[in-house]
Structure formats: C-alpha cells, structure tokens
Write a protein that holds these residues in place. Structure first.
Motif, PDB file in Angstrom:
ATOM      1  N   GLN A 194       0.839  -1.198   0.000  1.00 15.78           N
ATOM      2  CA  GLN A 194       0.000   0.000   0.000  1.00 15.78           C
ATOM      3  C   GLN A 194       0.876   1.251   0.000  1.00 15.78           C
ATOM      4  OE1 GLN A 194      -1.938   0.440   3.741  1.00 15.78           O
ATOM      5  NE2 GLN A 194      -3.416   1.975   3.052  1.00 15.78           N
ATOM      6  N   GLN A 195       0.516   2.230  -0.839  1.00 15.29           N
ATOM      7  CA  GLN A 195       1.305   3.447  -0.941  1.00 15.29           C
ATOM      8  C   GLN A 195       0.510   4.645  -0.389  1.00 15.29           C
ATOM      9  OE1 GLN A 195       4.656   3.413  -2.023  1.00 15.29           O
ATOM     10  NE2 GLN A 195       4.365   1.209  -1.875  1.00 15.29           N
ATOM     11  N   THR A 196       0.500   5.739  -1.097  1.00 16.79           N
ATOM     12  CA  THR A 196      -0.046   6.987  -0.543  1.00 16.79           C
ATOM     13  C   THR A 196      -1.316   7.469  -1.235  1.00 16.79           C
ATOM     14  OG1 THR A 196       1.634   8.084  -1.914  1.00 16.79           O
ATOM     15  CG2 THR A 196       2.114   7.872   0.430  1.00 16.79           C
ATOM     16  N   SER A 197      -1.823   6.730  -2.212  1.00 19.69           N
ATOM     17  CA  SER A 197      -3.057   7.106  -2.897  1.00 19.69           C
ATOM     18  C   SER A 197      -3.927   5.871  -3.086  1.00 19.69           C
ATOM     19  CB  SER A 197      -2.753   7.732  -4.266  1.00 19.69           C
ATOM     20  OG  SER A 197      -3.921   7.774  -5.067  1.00 19.69           O
ATOM     21  N   PRO A 198      -5.091   5.779  -2.428  1.00 19.27           N
ATOM     22  CA  PRO A 198      -5.953   4.609  -2.588  1.00 19.27           C
ATOM     23  C   PRO A 198      -6.369   4.366  -4.035  1.00 19.27           C
ATOM     24  CG  PRO A 198      -6.646   5.912  -0.701  1.00 19.27           C
ATOM     25  CD  PRO A 198      -5.620   6.727  -1.424  1.00 19.27           C
ATOM     26  N   GLU A 199      -6.655   5.435  -4.781  1.00 19.97           N
ATOM     27  CA  GLU A 199      -7.077   5.272  -6.168  1.00 19.97           C
ATOM     28  C   GLU A 199      -5.937   4.703  -7.026  1.00 19.97           C
ATOM     29  OE1 GLU A 199      -7.370   8.058  -4.420  1.00 19.97           O
ATOM     30  OE2 GLU A 199      -9.539   8.058  -4.032  1.00 19.97           O
ATOM     31  N   GLN A 200      -4.730   5.215  -6.823  1.00 21.19           N
ATOM     32  CA  GLN A 200      -3.585   4.699  -7.568  1.00 21.19           C
ATOM     33  C   GLN A 200      -3.302   3.237  -7.181  1.00 21.19           C
ATOM     34  OE1 GLN A 200       0.373   6.338  -6.706  1.00 21.19           O
ATOM     35  NE2 GLN A 200       0.727   6.512  -8.916  1.00 21.19           N
ATOM     36  N   ASP A 201      -3.425   2.925  -5.899  1.00 15.72           N
ATOM     37  CA  ASP A 201      -3.192   1.554  -5.458  1.00 15.72           C
ATOM     38  C   ASP A 201      -4.204   0.588  -6.067  1.00 15.72           C
ATOM     39  OD1 ASP A 201      -1.005   2.255  -3.933  1.00 15.72           O
ATOM     40  OD2 ASP A 201      -2.123   2.385  -2.050  1.00 15.72           O
ATOM     41  N   LEU A 202      -5.454   1.008  -6.172  1.00 15.38           N
ATOM     42  CA  LEU A 202      -6.476   0.142  -6.757  1.00 15.38           C
ATOM     43  C   LEU A 202      -6.148  -0.145  -8.220  1.00 15.38           C
ATOM     44  CD1 LEU A 202      -9.137  -1.277  -6.075  1.00 15.38           C
ATOM     45  CD2 LEU A 202     -10.336   0.748  -6.912  1.00 15.38           C
ATOM     46  N   GLU A 203      -5.725   0.867  -8.952  1.00 22.11           N
ATOM     47  CA  GLU A 203      -5.315   0.654 -10.342  1.00 22.11           C
ATOM     48  C   GLU A 203      -4.107  -0.278 -10.403  1.00 22.11           C
ATOM     49  OE1 GLU A 203      -3.532   3.078 -14.224  1.00 22.11           O
ATOM     50  OE2 GLU A 203      -3.971   4.158 -12.362  1.00 22.11           O
ATOM     51  N   ASP A 240      24.782  -2.541  -6.717  1.00 25.90           N
ATOM     52  CA  ASP A 240      24.326  -2.970  -8.035  1.00 25.90           C
ATOM     53  C   ASP A 240      23.063  -2.259  -8.489  1.00 25.90           C
ATOM     54  OD1 ASP A 240      26.423  -4.780  -8.487  1.00 25.90           O
ATOM     55  OD2 ASP A 240      25.438  -6.307  -7.254  1.00 25.90           O
ATOM     56  N   ASN A 241      22.687  -1.221  -7.783  1.00 25.36           N
ATOM     57  CA  ASN A 241      21.546  -0.400  -8.191  1.00 25.36           C
ATOM     58  C   ASN A 241      22.060   0.964  -8.621  1.00 25.36           C
ATOM     59  OD1 ASN A 241      18.520   0.015  -8.237  1.00 25.36           O
ATOM     60  ND2 ASN A 241      19.098   1.674  -6.844  1.00 25.36           N
ATOM     61  N   ALA A 242      21.625   1.444  -9.783  1.00 24.58           N
ATOM     62  CA  ALA A 242      22.149   2.708 -10.307  1.00 24.58           C
ATOM     63  C   ALA A 242      21.833   3.887  -9.392  1.00 24.58           C
ATOM     64  CB  ALA A 242      21.592   2.960 -11.704  1.00 24.58           C
ATOM     65  N   ASN A 243      20.698   3.859  -8.730  1.00 23.80           N
ATOM     66  CA  ASN A 243      20.257   4.931  -7.837  1.00 23.80           C
ATOM     67  C   ASN A 243      20.235   6.291  -8.531  1.00 23.80           C
ATOM     68  OD1 ASN A 243      19.295   6.002  -5.417  1.00 23.80           O
ATOM     69  ND2 ASN A 243      21.354   6.402  -4.620  1.00 23.80           N
ATOM     70  N   ARG A 244      19.839   6.285  -9.785  1.00 24.51           N
ATOM     71  CA  ARG A 244      19.645   7.541 -10.517  1.00 24.51           C
ATOM     72  C   ARG A 244      18.179   7.947 -10.559  1.00 24.51           C
ATOM     73  NH1 ARG A 244      21.810   6.872 -16.302  1.00 24.51           N
ATOM     74  NH2 ARG A 244      20.822   8.931 -16.425  1.00 24.51           N
ATOM     75  N   SER A 245      17.292   7.001 -10.402  1.00 28.02           N
ATOM     76  CA  SER A 245      15.868   7.310 -10.499  1.00 28.02           C
ATOM     77  C   SER A 245      15.379   7.985  -9.228  1.00 28.02           C
ATOM     78  CB  SER A 245      15.058   6.037 -10.761  1.00 28.02           C
ATOM     79  OG  SER A 245      15.054   5.203  -9.619  1.00 28.02           O
ATOM     80  N   ARG A 246      14.354   8.795  -9.384  1.00 28.83           N
ATOM     81  CA  ARG A 246      13.748   9.478  -8.258  1.00 28.83           C
ATOM     82  C   ARG A 246      12.236   9.515  -8.447  1.00 28.83           C
ATOM     83  NH1 ARG A 246      17.775   8.395  -6.386  1.00 28.83           N
ATOM     84  NH2 ARG A 246      19.411   9.688  -5.435  1.00 28.83           N
ATOM     85  N   ALA A 247      11.529   9.536  -7.334  1.00 31.94           N
ATOM     86  CA  ALA A 247      10.066   9.617  -7.366  1.00 31.94           C
ATOM     87  C   ALA A 247       9.622  10.628  -6.333  1.00 31.94           C
ATOM     88  CB  ALA A 247       9.458   8.251  -7.081  1.00 31.94           C
ATOM     89  N   ALA A 248       8.414  11.114  -6.508  1.00 38.16           N
ATOM     90  CA  ALA A 248       7.893  12.139  -5.609  1.00 38.16           C
ATOM     91  C   ALA A 248       6.404  11.920  -5.386  1.00 38.16           C
ATOM     92  CB  ALA A 248       8.140  13.533  -6.179  1.00 38.16           C
ATOM     93  N   VAL A 249       5.951  12.256  -4.174  1.00 36.82           N
ATOM     94  CA  VAL A 249       4.533  12.215  -3.842  1.00 36.82           C
ATOM     95  C   VAL A 249       3.917  13.536  -4.263  1.00 36.82           C
ATOM     96  CG1 VAL A 249       2.835  12.014  -2.002  1.00 36.82           C
ATOM     97  CG2 VAL A 249       4.940  10.656  -1.913  1.00 36.82           C
ATOM     98  N   GLY A 250       2.931  13.463  -5.152  1.00 33.55           N
ATOM     99  CA  GLY A 250       2.287  14.656  -5.662  1.00 33.55           C
ATOM    100  C   GLY A 250       0.963  14.930  -4.985  1.00 33.55           C
ATOM    101  N   PRO A 251       0.161  15.811  -5.568  1.00 34.48           N
ATOM    102  CA  PRO A 251      -1.154  16.147  -5.013  1.00 34.48           C
ATOM    103  C   PRO A 251      -2.027  14.907  -4.835  1.00 34.48           C
ATOM    104  CG  PRO A 251      -0.546  17.689  -6.738  1.00 34.48           C
ATOM    105  CD  PRO A 251       0.480  16.602  -6.779  1.00 34.48           C
ATOM    106  N   GLY A 252      -2.712  14.837  -3.722  1.00 38.86           N
ATOM    107  CA  GLY A 252      -3.587  13.697  -3.463  1.00 38.86           C
ATOM    108  C   GLY A 252      -2.847  12.422  -3.131  1.00 38.86           C
ATOM    109  N   GLY A 253      -1.530  12.513  -2.929  1.00 40.09           N
ATOM    110  CA  GLY A 253      -0.756  11.334  -2.567  1.00 40.09           C
ATOM    111  C   GLY A 253      -0.305  10.482  -3.729  1.00 40.09           C
ATOM    112  N   VAL A 254      -0.540  10.916  -4.951  1.00 39.97           N
ATOM    113  CA  VAL A 254      -0.151  10.119  -6.120  1.00 39.97           C
ATOM    114  C   VAL A 254       1.378  10.086  -6.218  1.00 39.97           C
ATOM    115  CG1 VAL A 254      -0.242   9.947  -8.634  1.00 39.97           C
ATOM    116  CG2 VAL A 254      -2.280  10.611  -7.347  1.00 39.97           C
TER     117      VAL A 254
END
Length: 444
Positions: free
Chosen positions: A229-238, A378-392
C-alpha cells in the motif's frame, strides 16, 4: 495487448482476473484459495520470537483469532546473514533475539514448534529477509514448511551488501531445494514491497511479476505476487488491477495469488490514526480482490507489538473486511498507464538475458531497472520519485529506465527536506485526521 481496464475511457470497471483455475498446491495455497472462495480475506501478522514456547503461544493465539488467519514465523537477524553460531550462543545465554532462529534451533525443535498447531486450517509461513538463504531453505524443506518468501532482487538490494549476481544464483539454488523436495511449498515474492515506499507502482509490479517468473523458471509451482500500500488509494487500486492482469499473463500456468501489505513506511503515531491506516489497507484489499493481507498493529510507530496486539489487529482487519464486502464490488478504477508502464518494464527487461535471472542482473547493471533511493552497489540509484497532489506517487526522474515522466513532473531535484516530508506523508495524513477530529469533538 489489452490492459483489462476497458478501452477508450479514463475510468472503466475493474475487470482483472480472479485466481487461476490451476489446482492449488499445498495447504498454504489451498487455505488461501478456499478462504477467498468463501468471501473471506486471509489476514496475517508479522511475528517472531526467539524461544519456542513463546513462538508457539503466538501461533496458537493467531490460530484462535476470529479471522481467516495464517501463521507467521519471522526469523532473527543472525539467521538472515547465516551467522548461526551467534544465534546458538544467544539461545544458550537466554538473550532476546528479534525473531526465531530456525537453523540454530534445528529441524527437530522447529518441528515440535509446528506440531499440533500448523495444519490444513492453519498453514504457517516462514519470513526471513536473507539474500543467501540456502541453509535456511534446506532446514525449511526438512521441516516440511508450508511457505516462505523473498526473492533474488527484493531480498538483496534493500537488505544486504551481497552482489546481485551472487544473490540471484543463490535464489536459483533455493528454488531447486524447495521444488526438488516438495511441490507443495509456497513461495511469495517480496518484489512489490521494495524499500516499503517511494517506489512507483509500475516498478513494484514489474519486480514482483519478474520474481514470480524467476521462481516458476526454477521449478516453483505455487507463488504469490505482492504489492505494498502506498499513498493514494485510487492509484493503489489501479496498480493491484494491473498486477492481477500481469500475473495472469505471465504466471497463468502456475498456482498464484496476490498479497497486499499494509503500508510499510513511517506509520501514524496515534492509535486512531494507525487503525485508520490499517482500515484503508483492508478496504483496498477487498476492493481489489486481493486474497491475502499482511497487517500492522496500532503500535508500529513505537515498538514491537505483543501477541495480543497482533491478534487485535487481525480481528479488526477481519471485521473491516466483512463490512467492506457488504458494500458490494468496487466501482470504477481510473486508468493512468500503470499497466502499460509495468508491461514495458517486464518485456524490455526480458530482452537482457536468455533466462529471467540473467535478465534481471543485466537490467540492473545497465540502470534499465533502478530502485529509487536504494544504495546497493548494483543499483544505479539515478531514479527518483515524488509524492504529488492527493498522494499520487510519480516518477520525477526515471534515470535510464524506459518510463515517461508526466508533464510538469520532470527531473525536479529531491532535497533532504522534501524527502523527509514525503516519507512522512501518511503519518501526517492519518494523524492529522485524528487530531482534527479530536479538536472538533472537544468543541461540541
């Protein structure tokens, strides 16, 4: 390829498949399948104690809970790194360990732990966290364990310094250990829980399905795929609808089911906030058709829960699940491209090797798979993610991965302050709801 979400509309009914028609193998998967057919969500605690008497008391309490529950034996930190001598010395001294040292206790003692408790109506899973679990898996095979979990990526990158090629070879051997001795042991991928949070759904789904394919490739016939489970119920359902579709497409000839994890990040500090967090995960599990849920308790932010607190969480989850089922099936799920993105990650990764294991190793070596904020060598660690409006949760920088960044979200730097803010998103969300509610009640 059809996504299973319908076509031509941003919101379509969820039409992801239910459990496969492949016969359930072993009592763990049979119990999960039977419970799901009866309309019951299987709930499971995180629980591990060093001494056999306490561990058995915990299993007996979970078995007696008013819920469709399965047992958990979580192993200790020494066992996870194969330091069994230290585990034995700790047992001799009576030291408190953070789990049950299966190898140090030995096959006979662990067999006594399970005898008369584990059975067709109460299977038990051993959970561990080891990147090189050959000795543990040999013991589990000798014990006749119902189930275990992990994976070549998911128990390597976040938890160890073991090189990914070495972990992948070890997990291939572990699958052979289990499949050669029994076709009924269930193996769960932890791939959908990478780092617990701030990993966008498409990568979680892709890693879980790829690990399931790896297990299948090495002889396992009873598998579960996971999602946290993450930070947006709608995104998690999808995301869960996409995971079910992809599991059906890539694992359709083996026995499989979906396990959802209650949020694994920074947990609410208030009791009511923690229960609301758990309630959200239960309702998500029911709405998505997930067969099994790993629960958390109301004290997760403060300490290790007692046996009684684990049972309280299980019974609360079972009551919420029953309430949610009375509401009928979920309505529509918004389609934002999670299925398509996960599909691309899976199919492109497979082009990097002649088998799933080599493909995973090569994909990570090239940064084609890249877990955000993971510091493993062994992970590049170049990618990044962010929590946006509504927790998406969205990509802010995909690094070298073949995924797109939504318009307006591209390559924004993540500072230490913003990272801490994102990590605390759900803690603030659920605790704030409780504090606001308490203030309103105080004014009445």
């Amino acid at each position: 390829m059809s996504s299973g979400f319908g076509d031509g509309s941003p919101a379509e009914p969820v039409s992801a498949p239910q459990s496969p028609t492949v016969p359930a193998r072993g009592r763990f998967s049979r119990f999960v399948r039977r419970s799901h057919e009866q309309g019951r969500l299987v709930v499971q605690p995180r629980m591990g104690f060093a001494d056999t008497a306490t561990m058995r008391r915990g299993l007996e309490a979970v078995r007696a809970a008013r819920a469709a529950s399965v047992g958990t034996v979580t192993v200790d930190s020494y066992t996870r790194v194969n330091d069994h001598d230290s585990a034995r010395r700790a047992l001799e001294r009576g030291d408190d360990l953070n789990g049950y040292p299966v190898v140090a206790h030995g096959v006979q003692e662990t067999g006594r732990l399970l005898r008369g408790v584990a059975g067709d109506d109460f299977p038990v899973q051993f959970r561990h966290g080891s990147a090189l679990p050959q000795e543990l898996f040999t013991a589990l095979a000798d014990i006749g364990a119902d189930a275990t979990e992990g994976g070549p990526v998911s128990y390597c990158l976040p938890y160890s310094r073991v090189p990914l090629p070495q972990a992948t070879a070890a997990w291939a051997e572990c699958c052979r250990i289990l499949s050669d001795r029994s076709e009924t042991v269930h193996l769960e991928s932890f791939g959908g829980c990478m780092l617990g949070q701030l990993c966008p759904p498409s990568l979680l789904i892709a890693l879980s399905v790829l690990e399931g394919m790896f297990f299948r490739e090495h002889g396992m016939r009873s598998i579960s795929v996971s999602y946290a489970q993450q930070t947006s119920p709608e995104q998690d359902l999808e995301a869960l609808a996409a995971l079910r579709l992809l599991a059906a497409q890539w694992l359709g000839d083996v026995d499989w089911h979906v396990v959802l994890y209650t949020y694994m990040g920074v947990y609410p500090r208030t009791v009511v906030g923690a229960y609301r967090m758990l309630e959200d995960s239960v309702r998500l599990a029911v709405r998505s058709g997930s067969e099994r849920l790993i629960v958390k308790t109301a004290v997760e932010a403060h300490r290790i829960p007692t046996i009684e607190e684990n049972v309280d969480a299980l019974e609360f989850a079972a009551a919420v699940a029953e309430d949610e089922r009375r509401h009928g099936p979920a309505g529509a799920v918004r389609r934002t491209g999670i299925y398509e993105e996960a599909t691309k990650l899976i199919t492109s990764t497979l082009s990097f090797g002649d088998d799933v294991g080599s493909a995973l190793v090569n994909a990570f070596a090239r940064g084609h798979l890249d877990v955000p904020y993971c510091l493993h060598q062994d992970n590049a660690n170049r990618s990044r993610a962010a929590v946006g409006p509504g927790g998406v949760l969205r990509w802010s920088d995909p690094g070298a991965m073949p995924v797109a960044v939504p318009d307006g979200h591209g390559r924004r730097p993540v500072t230490a302050r913003s990272l801490i803010d994102m990590l605390g998103y759900n803690e603030r969300r659920f605790d704030r709801e409780e504090l606001v509610g308490a203030a309103v009640r105080g004014m009445l």
